[in-house]
Scaffold this motif. Structure first.
Motif, PDB file in Angstrom:
ATOM      1  N   PHE A  15      -7.554   4.375   0.508  1.00 37.70           N
ATOM      2  CA  PHE A  15      -7.715   3.126  -0.693  1.00 37.70           C
ATOM      3  C   PHE A  15      -6.199   2.859  -0.744  1.00 37.70           C
ATOM      4  CE2 PHE A  15     -12.147   4.312  -1.694  1.00 37.70           C
ATOM      5  CZ  PHE A  15     -12.784   3.458  -1.325  1.00 37.70           C
ATOM      6  N   LYS A  16      -6.454   1.020  -0.223  1.00 40.64           N
ATOM      7  CA  LYS A  16      -4.936   0.617  -1.246  1.00 40.64           C
ATOM      8  C   LYS A  16      -5.165  -0.155  -2.362  1.00 40.64           C
ATOM      9  CE  LYS A  16      -1.780  -2.244   0.953  1.00 40.64           C
ATOM     10  NZ  LYS A  16      -1.363  -2.741   1.875  1.00 40.64           N
ATOM     11  N   VAL A  17      -5.189   0.483  -3.417  1.00 39.97           N
ATOM     12  CA  VAL A  17      -5.844  -0.340  -4.241  1.00 39.97           C
ATOM     13  C   VAL A  17      -4.381  -1.679  -4.660  1.00 39.97           C
ATOM     14  CG1 VAL A  17      -5.415  -0.102  -7.034  1.00 39.97           C
ATOM     15  CG2 VAL A  17      -6.155   1.734  -5.698  1.00 39.97           C
ATOM     16  N   LYS A  18      -5.096  -1.879  -5.425  1.00 42.87           N
ATOM     17  CA  LYS A  18      -4.543  -4.231  -5.434  1.00 42.87           C
ATOM     18  C   LYS A  18      -3.167  -3.542  -6.534  1.00 42.87           C
ATOM     19  CE  LYS A  18      -8.193  -7.597  -4.103  1.00 42.87           C
ATOM     20  NZ  LYS A  18      -8.965  -8.128  -5.087  1.00 42.87           N
ATOM     21  N   PRO A  19      -2.050  -4.083  -5.523  1.00 43.44           N
ATOM     22  CA  PRO A  19      -0.934  -3.967  -7.155  1.00 43.44           C
ATOM     23  C   PRO A  19      -0.635  -4.239  -8.262  1.00 43.44           C
ATOM     24  CG  PRO A  19       0.235  -5.253  -4.929  1.00 43.44           C
ATOM     25  CD  PRO A  19      -1.981  -4.901  -5.196  1.00 43.44           C
ATOM     26  N   GLU A  20      -1.280  -5.086  -8.574  1.00 39.83           N
ATOM     27  CA  GLU A  20      -1.157  -5.764  -9.918  1.00 39.83           C
ATOM     28  C   GLU A  20      -2.842  -4.806 -11.411  1.00 39.83           C
ATOM     29  OE1 GLU A  20      -4.516  -8.490  -7.516  1.00 39.83           O
ATOM     30  OE2 GLU A  20      -2.637  -7.675  -7.122  1.00 39.83           O
ATOM     31  N   THR A  21      -3.523  -3.530 -10.607  1.00 39.95           N
ATOM     32  CA  THR A  21      -4.332  -3.047 -10.627  1.00 39.95           C
ATOM     33  C   THR A  21      -3.501  -1.723 -12.368  1.00 39.95           C
ATOM     34  OG1 THR A  21      -5.847  -3.349  -8.857  1.00 39.95           O
ATOM     35  CG2 THR A  21      -6.768  -1.495 -11.095  1.00 39.95           C
ATOM     36  N   GLY A  49      -7.126  12.203  -3.873  1.00 34.88           N
ATOM     37  CA  GLY A  49      -5.846  12.895  -4.115  1.00 34.88           C
ATOM     38  C   GLY A  49      -4.636  11.919  -3.899  1.00 34.88           C
ATOM     39  N   THR A  50      -3.532  11.126  -4.037  1.00 31.83           N
ATOM     40  CA  THR A  50      -3.044  10.413  -4.504  1.00 31.83           C
ATOM     41  C   THR A  50      -1.836  11.124  -3.381  1.00 31.83           C
ATOM     42  OG1 THR A  50      -1.831  10.917  -6.205  1.00 31.83           O
ATOM     43  CG2 THR A  50      -3.613   9.592  -6.383  1.00 31.83           C
ATOM     44  N   ASP A  51      -1.384  10.281  -2.916  1.00 28.72           N
ATOM     45  CA  ASP A  51      -0.564  10.081  -1.655  1.00 28.72           C
ATOM     46  C   ASP A  51       0.880  10.831  -1.846  1.00 28.72           C
ATOM     47  OD1 ASP A  51       0.712   9.631   0.955  1.00 28.72           O
ATOM     48  OD2 ASP A  51       2.177   8.598  -0.036  1.00 28.72           O
ATOM     49  N   VAL A  52       1.212  11.890  -1.562  1.00 25.73           N
ATOM     50  CA  VAL A  52       2.253  12.460  -1.386  1.00 25.73           C
ATOM     51  C   VAL A  52       3.222  12.760  -0.529  1.00 25.73           C
ATOM     52  CG1 VAL A  52       1.821  13.971  -3.330  1.00 25.73           C
ATOM     53  CG2 VAL A  52       1.537  15.143  -1.558  1.00 25.73           C
ATOM     54  N   SER A  53       2.948  12.010   0.458  1.00 24.52           N
ATOM     55  CA  SER A  53       3.915  12.268   2.096  1.00 24.52           C
ATOM     56  C   SER A  53       5.024  11.612   2.569  1.00 24.52           C
ATOM     57  CB  SER A  53       3.457  11.209   3.389  1.00 24.52           C
ATOM     58  OG  SER A  53       3.463  11.711   3.958  1.00 24.52           O
ATOM     59  N   GLU A  59       0.776   3.502   5.372  1.00 24.39           N
ATOM     60  CA  GLU A  59       0.841   1.555   4.972  1.00 24.39           C
ATOM     61  C   GLU A  59       0.586   1.235   3.859  1.00 24.39           C
ATOM     62  OE1 GLU A  59      -0.625   0.442   8.522  1.00 24.39           O
ATOM     63  OE2 GLU A  59       0.059   2.445   9.967  1.00 24.39           O
ATOM     64  N   GLY A  60       0.770   1.948   2.910  1.00 21.20           N
ATOM     65  CA  GLY A  60       0.364   1.539   1.470  1.00 21.20           C
ATOM     66  C   GLY A  60      -0.594   1.872   0.930  1.00 21.20           C
ATOM     67  N   PHE A  61      -1.679   2.842   1.474  1.00 16.33           N
ATOM     68  CA  PHE A  61      -2.885   3.252   1.095  1.00 16.33           C
ATOM     69  C   PHE A  61      -2.503   5.011   0.141  1.00 16.33           C
ATOM     70  CE2 PHE A  61      -4.277   1.966   4.892  1.00 16.33           C
ATOM     71  CZ  PHE A  61      -5.672   1.293   4.543  1.00 16.33           C
ATOM     72  N   LYS A  97      -7.285  -3.005   0.641  1.00 19.38           N
ATOM     73  CA  LYS A  97      -7.842  -2.821   1.364  1.00 19.38           C
ATOM     74  C   LYS A  97      -8.093  -0.459   1.959  1.00 19.38           C
ATOM     75  CE  LYS A  97      -6.434  -1.963   6.530  1.00 19.38           C
ATOM     76  NZ  LYS A  97      -5.036  -2.555   7.701  1.00 19.38           N
ATOM     77  N   VAL A  98      -9.317  -0.784   2.946  1.00 20.08           N
ATOM     78  CA  VAL A  98     -10.391   0.740   2.548  1.00 20.08           C
ATOM     79  C   VAL A  98     -10.347   0.581   4.587  1.00 20.08           C
ATOM     80  CG1 VAL A  98     -12.494  -0.721   2.603  1.00 20.08           C
ATOM     81  CG2 VAL A  98     -11.866   2.095   1.619  1.00 20.08           C
ATOM     82  N   VAL A  99     -10.191   2.118   4.484  1.00 20.57           N
ATOM     83  CA  VAL A  99     -10.464   2.997   5.699  1.00 20.57           C
ATOM     84  C   VAL A  99     -11.729   3.542   5.552  1.00 20.57           C
ATOM     85  CG1 VAL A  99      -9.760   4.411   7.960  1.00 20.57           C
ATOM     86  CG2 VAL A  99      -8.311   2.203   6.643  1.00 20.57           C
ATOM     87  N   VAL A 100     -12.707   3.661   6.109  1.00 23.37           N
ATOM     88  CA  VAL A 100     -13.946   5.014   6.396  1.00 23.37           C
ATOM     89  C   VAL A 100     -14.176   5.436   7.522  1.00 23.37           C
ATOM     90  CG1 VAL A 100     -15.990   5.425   5.336  1.00 23.37           C
ATOM     91  CG2 VAL A 100     -15.051   3.589   3.991  1.00 23.37           C
TER      92      VAL A 100
END
Length: 112
Positions: A15-21, A49-53, A59-61, A97-100
């Motif tokens: 998931f790419k959460v909207k930045p204003e959330t 989990g959240t991105d720690v790469s 790509e913003g996910f 945006k989402v990828v499943v």
């Protein structure tokens, strides 16, 4: 592997959460999402989990979720379940945006 024998299906969601959330809204949505494992019988496990790469290839996910279902039919049961539909209505407006990807566990045996 026991999960292979039973025909389990795994779902990976990016998931790419909207930045204003606001962060508290994201946190509340994740708490509600995690509770689906207690409400939908075919949903056997839920992890996130959240991105720690450090590679900067995400790509913003921002969030990854991994769910395990008892079967492909279990995925369909989950998708139609009222608790999932209620969660979807809450969370979807926060998503940019989402990828499943759904997959069955497949053993790999190195021939060497």
């Amino acid at each position: 592997m026991e999960e292979e024998a039973k025909g389990f299906v795994r779902r990976v969601l990016l998931f790419k959460v909207k930045p204003e959330t606001p962060p508290d809204q994201i946190e509340e949505a994740i708490k509600r999402y995690s509770n689906l494992v207690n409400l939908v019988e075919s949903l056997k496990s839920w992890h996130m989990g959240t991105d720690v790469s450090i590679e900067n290839l995400q790509e913003g996910f921002t969030h990854v979720f991994e769910l395990t279902y008892e079967s492909a039919e279990g995925v369909a049961e989950y998708m139609a379940h009222p608790a999932h539909l209620e969660f979807h209505e809450l969370f979807w407006p926060l998503v940019e945006k989402v990828v499943v990807i759904d997959y069955k566990l497949t053993p790999f045996r190195n021939p060497n």
